[in-house]
Design an enzyme around this catalytic site. Structure first.
Site, PDB file in Angstrom:
ATOM      1  CB  VAL A   1     -22.014 -39.579  40.170  1.00 29.59           C
ATOM      2  CG1 VAL A   1     -21.220 -40.870  40.006  1.00 29.59           C
ATOM      3  CG2 VAL A   1     -21.099 -38.446  40.592  1.00 29.59           C
TER       4      VAL A   1
ATOM      5  CG  ASP B   1     -33.311 -39.915  41.336  1.00 31.47           C
ATOM      6  OD1 ASP B   1     -32.083 -39.752  41.231  1.00 31.47           O
ATOM      7  OD2 ASP B   1     -34.051 -39.201  42.044  1.00 31.47           O
TER       8      ASP B   1
ATOM      9  CB  THR C   1     -21.900 -38.711  51.058  1.00 30.43           C
ATOM     10  OG1 THR C   1     -21.030 -38.378  49.963  1.00 30.43           O
ATOM     11  CG2 THR C   1     -22.307 -40.168  50.971  1.00 30.43           C
TER      12      THR C   1
ATOM     13  CB  THR D   1     -17.212 -38.945  48.392  1.00 26.22           C
ATOM     14  OG1 THR D   1     -16.975 -38.877  46.987  1.00 26.22           O
ATOM     15  CG2 THR D   1     -15.936 -38.620  49.138  1.00 26.22           C
TER      16      THR D   1
ATOM     17  CB  CYS E   1     -16.086 -33.102  45.522  1.00 23.39           C
ATOM     18  SG  CYS E   1     -17.199 -33.830  44.363  1.00 23.39           S
TER      19      CYS E   1
ATOM     20  NE  ARG F   1     -24.882 -30.283  44.414  1.00 18.22           N
ATOM     21  CZ  ARG F   1     -24.830 -31.554  43.993  1.00 18.22           C
ATOM     22  NH1 ARG F   1     -25.155 -32.542  44.793  1.00 18.22           N
ATOM     23  NH2 ARG F   1     -24.441 -31.806  42.759  1.00 18.22           N
TER      24      ARG F   1
HETATM   25  N1  SAJ Z   1     -10.877 -24.147  42.830  1.00 18.47           N
HETATM   26  C1  SAJ Z   1     -10.009 -23.109  43.165  1.00 18.47           C
HETATM   27  N2  SAJ Z   1      -8.721 -23.172  42.731  1.00 18.47           N
HETATM   28  C2  SAJ Z   1      -8.255 -24.224  41.994  1.00 18.47           C
HETATM   29  C3  SAJ Z   1      -9.153 -25.276  41.676  1.00 18.47           C
HETATM   30  C4  SAJ Z   1     -10.457 -25.223  42.103  1.00 18.47           C
HETATM   31  O1  SAJ Z   1     -10.390 -22.153  43.837  1.00 18.47           O
HETATM   32  O2  SAJ Z   1      -7.090 -24.202  41.609  1.00 18.47           O
HETATM   33  C5  SAJ Z   1     -12.262 -24.087  43.313  1.00 18.47           C
HETATM   34  C6  SAJ Z   1     -13.291 -24.103  42.196  1.00 18.47           C
HETATM   35  O3  SAJ Z   1     -13.583 -22.798  41.778  1.00 18.47           O
HETATM   36  C7  SAJ Z   1     -14.484 -24.744  42.879  1.00 18.47           C
HETATM   37  C8  SAJ Z   1     -13.851 -25.704  43.883  1.00 18.47           C
HETATM   38  O4  SAJ Z   1     -12.507 -25.259  44.060  1.00 18.47           O
HETATM   39  O5  SAJ Z   1     -15.246 -23.790  43.576  1.00 18.47           O
HETATM   40  C9  SAJ Z   1     -13.845 -27.160  43.439  1.00 18.47           C
HETATM   41  O6  SAJ Z   1     -13.326 -27.161  42.144  1.00 18.47           O
HETATM   42  P1  SAJ Z   1     -12.931 -28.563  41.412  1.00 18.47           P
HETATM   43  O7  SAJ Z   1     -12.282 -28.213  40.123  1.00 18.47           O
HETATM   44  O8  SAJ Z   1     -12.207 -29.419  42.346  1.00 18.47           O
HETATM   45  O9  SAJ Z   1     -14.351 -29.156  41.026  1.00 18.47           O
HETATM   46  P2  SAJ Z   1     -15.220 -30.292  41.673  1.00 18.47           P
HETATM   47  O10 SAJ Z   1     -15.662 -29.957  43.018  1.00 18.47           O
HETATM   48  O11 SAJ Z   1     -16.245 -30.621  40.648  1.00 18.47           O
HETATM   49  O12 SAJ Z   1     -14.208 -31.510  41.810  1.00 18.47           O
HETATM   50  C10 SAJ Z   1     -14.309 -32.598  40.931  1.00 18.47           C
HETATM   51  C11 SAJ Z   1     -14.071 -33.779  41.826  1.00 18.47           C
HETATM   52  N3  SAJ Z   1     -14.318 -34.999  41.111  1.00 18.47           N
HETATM   53  C12 SAJ Z   1     -14.838 -36.017  41.819  1.00 18.47           C
HETATM   54  O13 SAJ Z   1     -15.171 -35.943  42.980  1.00 18.47           O
HETATM   55  C13 SAJ Z   1     -15.038 -37.261  41.058  1.00 18.47           C
HETATM   56  C14 SAJ Z   1     -12.630 -33.786  42.289  1.00 18.47           C
HETATM   57  O14 SAJ Z   1     -12.342 -35.059  42.911  1.00 18.47           O
HETATM   58  C15 SAJ Z   1     -11.666 -33.617  41.158  1.00 18.47           C
HETATM   59  O15 SAJ Z   1     -10.342 -33.535  41.668  1.00 18.47           O
HETATM   60  C16 SAJ Z   1     -11.981 -32.317  40.433  1.00 18.47           C
HETATM   61  O16 SAJ Z   1     -13.328 -32.452  39.918  1.00 18.47           O
HETATM   62  C17 SAJ Z   1     -11.040 -32.105  39.262  1.00 18.47           C
HETATM   63  O17 SAJ Z   1     -10.086 -32.889  39.115  1.00 18.47           O
HETATM   64  O18 SAJ Z   1     -11.260 -31.140  38.547  1.00 18.47           O
END
Ligand code: SAJ
Length: 440
Positions: free
Chosen positions: A17, A36, A91, A128, A268, A339
């Site tokens: 980020v 950093d 965090t 967060t 997250c 992670r």
């Molecule tokens: N996942 C599922 N099913 C889904 C969507 C995701 O199993 O329908 C899994 C993914 O495989 C992954 C985990 O959930 O293992 C998280 O996926 P994610 O698409 O939410 O990815 P992140 O963790 O990178 O979430 C980021 C976050 N962005 C920020 O924190 C700024 C989250 O807040 C966003 O909502 C998300 O991206 C997004 O919108 O894609």
């Protein structure tokens, strides 16, 4: 032209980020001081290289030579030059699933110790956290150091909303909310962030409102994913494919489509709900739904391991002799980030059943796999496996030579852990196909 008052921006923590944030402000014309703790990261960035696992950052790191781009490991050197300092440090949660605020505290202390008296430097936390953390963690340090709010320092909260591996939602394309006890400072920060992103930026009142908004964004996502994961365990028992049901339901205008999977990883979604759970516990209010959703998502890796084990036994693969290949290790497609990846508990459960586990992920360095997992560096070397699980929907995983892999399998079983494979096509090639949420 950049407002003279806010032309010097500090960014503490240059990870997935912080680095894009620093680059975004640099590109918007600001003088940027990036800090950093990692010498390696600082050295790579100063060479114009990207130390994060996010490929979208690869070609936007400023090349050496810009006099507005100052990168250092020394907070004390950077902060006195800055009007506004953004803190983008991790965090995480501890092993017993409690919020770990040590990075927020340490970074805050290092910044406040370096703030010149009377400078009224604005320090913004972006990491967060749960409602109340910014003031509870930072105000005691500010008081201890004898700094005066409104003269030496102001604090605010602006949650990062960055989606790794998603170029459409980088720091320059996402809406932001800003919380601050001083509305004037809040409005100044609206002006500042409006130079970073083209999307909506608004002041939402006190810090806790912005802190809470960010946490519940991810809590909602975790609960929605937990719903489809729970349905992915119910519908096969009714001899119905959950994906058929979800696709049918998604024809309704306000049905939000999520996809069941082998688990929920990342820094997250599987983490932030524990912040909300902790905060609710602090004030003695139950958070049953949030807790239950976490339990469902955390159970998916062992659920899939159980289904896969049964598939192996029913295919006649002798116990203690089975070999399973994981396609993908990263928590999310197109990024190289292990992670909280569900691949880890999935592999551990299979290994606990005397099943040998290999893993291939072109985005992950083999040194990141647990000892017990056999790294497969080249997919064409994968042979003698009894079952392949698609764990991460990397394009590279979907596009492997499925015919070549089939020819080297001892038992040709594939399990689609992300519901992204063309199972009919694989069946026609000779694979026996299964998938999360699909009746066996
Ligand atoms: N996942 C599922 N099913 C889904 C969507 C995701 O199993 O329908 C899994 C993914 O495989 C992954 C985990 O959930 O293992 C998280 O996926 P994610 O698409 O939410 O990815 P992140 O963790 O990178 O979430 C980021 C976050 N962005 C920020 O924190 C700024 C989250 O807040 C966003 O909502 C998300 O991206 C997004 O919108 O894609």
């Amino acid at each position: 032209m950049v407002d003279q008052f806010q032309s010097n921006i500090g960014v503490i923590g240059l990870g997935y980020v912080g680095l894009p944030t620093a680059i975004g402000f640099h590109d918007a014309g600001f003088n940027v001081w990036g800090v950093d703790v990692s010498e390696r990261s600082v050295e790579m960035i100063l060479r114009g290289k990207n130390p994060t696992g996010d490929p979208d950052v690869d070609d936007i790191v400023p090349q050496p030579g810009s006099d507005r781009w100052n990168i250092t490991t020394n907070t004390g050197e950077a902060v006195p030059n800055c009007d506004v300092v953004l803190v983008t440090v991790p965090t995480p949660i501890t092993h017993d699933l409690k919020p770990d605020l040590s990075y927020v505290s340490a970074a805050g202390r290092a910044v406040f110790e370096a703030i010149p008296k009377g400078s009224n430097t604005i320090v913004v936390l972006e990491s967060t956290v749960y409602p109340g953390v910014t003031t509870e963690t930072w105000l005691p340090i500010i008081e201890e150091l004898g700094l005066v709010i409104g003269e030496d320092v102001e604090i605010a909260y602006c949650p990062e909303r960055f989606n790794p591996g998603d170029p459409a939602h980088g720091v320059r394309q996402v809406a932001r909310v800003i919380g601050c006890s001083n509305p004037e400072v809040g409005e100044k920060l609206v002006e500042l962030y409006s130079k970073l992103t083209s999307e909506d930026v608004r002041y939402v009142g006190k810090l806790e409102v912005a802190e809470a908004a960010k946490v519940i964004e991810n809590v909602q996502r975790d609960i929605n994913i937990a719903l489809v994961n729970e349905l992915a365990r119910i519908f096969p028992a009714l001899d119905v494919d959950v994906e058929d049901v979800l696709s049918a339901a998604a024809t309704k205008w306000n049905f939000h489509r999520y996809t069941p999977g082998v688990g929920v990883g990342g820094h997250c979604i599987p983490v932030d709900p524990y912040y909300m759970i902790q905060r609710a516990a602090d004030v003695g209010v139950p958070a049953g739904l949030i807790t239950a959703a976490r339990a469902v998502n955390r159970s998916m890796p062992s659920h899939v391991a159980g289904v896969v084990t049964d598939l192996l036994w029913s295919a006649g693969v002798p116990a203690g002799d089975a070999k399973v290949l994981l396609l993908g290790w990263s928590y999310k497609a197109e990024v190289g980030d292990p992670r909280e990846t569900p691949a880890e508990p999935l592999a551990a459960t299979l290994i606990g059943k005397n099943i040998s586990v290999g893993a291939w992920d072109p985005h992950i360095d083999s040194s990141l796999y647990p000892e017990s997992v056999v790294p497969v560096d080249d997919i064409s070397d994968a042979k003698g496996y009894d079952l392949v699980i698609l764990v991460t929907a990397h394009k590279a995983c979907l596009e492997i030579e499925w015919g070549d892999l089939l020819s080297k399998m001892r038992t040709p079983i594939v399990y689609d852990g992300r519901r992204v494979l063309d199972l009919d096509k694989l069946e026609s090639m000779g694979w026996t196909t299964h998938a999360v949420g699909k009746p066996v």
